[in-house]
Motif scaffolding. Sequence first.
Motif, PDB file in Angstrom:
ATOM      1  N   ILE A 250       0.666  -1.205  -0.064  1.00  0.00           N
ATOM      2  CA  ILE A 250       0.045   0.027  -0.152  1.00  0.00           C
ATOM      3  C   ILE A 250       0.733   1.098  -0.158  1.00  0.00           C
ATOM      4  O   ILE A 250       1.632   1.314   0.919  1.00  0.00           O
ATOM      5  CB  ILE A 250      -0.930  -0.072   1.128  1.00  0.00           C
ATOM      6  N   ASP A 251       0.708   2.218  -1.045  1.00  0.00           N
ATOM      7  CA  ASP A 251       1.429   3.366  -1.100  1.00  0.00           C
ATOM      8  C   ASP A 251       2.946   3.290  -0.762  1.00  0.00           C
ATOM      9  O   ASP A 251       3.374   4.089  -0.048  1.00  0.00           O
ATOM     10  CB  ASP A 251       0.539   4.420   0.014  1.00  0.00           C
ATOM     11  N   ASN A 252       3.459   2.480  -1.267  1.00  0.00           N
ATOM     12  CA  ASN A 252       4.956   2.207  -1.256  1.00  0.00           C
ATOM     13  C   ASN A 252       5.745   3.148  -2.174  1.00  0.00           C
ATOM     14  O   ASN A 252       5.293   3.504  -3.078  1.00  0.00           O
ATOM     15  CB  ASN A 252       5.347   0.826  -1.105  1.00  0.00           C
TER      16      ASN A 252
END
Length: 299
Positions: A250-252
């Motif tokens: 997630i959102d890396n």
Amino acid sequence: MEKNWTISIYNKKILKIVHIIFAASMSGSLISILVILMVKENCNIPAENIFGVDLSILKIFTWGVNYVFFALALTSFIFGLFTEWGFVKYRWIIAKWIITLSMFALTWFGLGPAINGMTSISDAGLNNSAMSGEYLNFQRSAIIFSVMETIAILLVFFVSVLKPLGARKATQRIKQKTVVLIITPLIIIGIGFAAMNAIELNKIRNLHIKSMNIGSIGDGTYNGEAKAGSYVYKVKVEVKNHRIVNIEGIDNRKSPYVSYAEGVFTKIIKQQNVDVDAITGATTTSKAFMKAVENALDK
């Protein structure tokens, strides 16, 4: 009058032998990589054997090209500084340094990333057409760059033996002491940064991952994160019927290595265990992802 530090004739012969051994090792490694890649390109290797072949290529590259390149550059630097050859006294030496720096660029920005990406994808498994397509692109890039590097090192041999172009008419000679005063601090700073980076990476790679009883975890979706260096890696883990059925990042940060490391999710789901083998070529990031999954399920 400036005092010159010059190595003896005997030590110069020893240095020359070592230099030639490194050069031969690097050229042999590049040719070996090229041959293996060409065989892979033209033969149908079983899918279960591809990672083993890629891992062999990565090992040859790491030890026979990457490390040997720095050793070769070091012996070249010693030749330039402590023998009568110098760095810019002869045009053929300047040509050798230009070719050497070109090889460094090809290794750092071309061949290395291609081999690394190829190995990471095959370790994660060629699970879909997109991964297979990306894998083939890396393989073709690796072939192109290995051909270019092989030609480059053969040019270095050619220039070293024939010594074309002759001496250069230098109006002012670079003082040995000046070179030492400029290069030494740069080397010390470089070694310092490399050591600190190695310590930080080693700390992440040795993170303890708990062996968790997945069967005791209730169904649901769990979020977790783990800090690795200056980055925080976030995951979402879905558990159904007391089994891990899906894991997502997630959102890396946007990086090819993050994409490769996400292949560790497939291993975790397949083995139903958080502590699995890290993805080769993306060890640090995949270890951080394992820790993030552990933290998610540990809640």
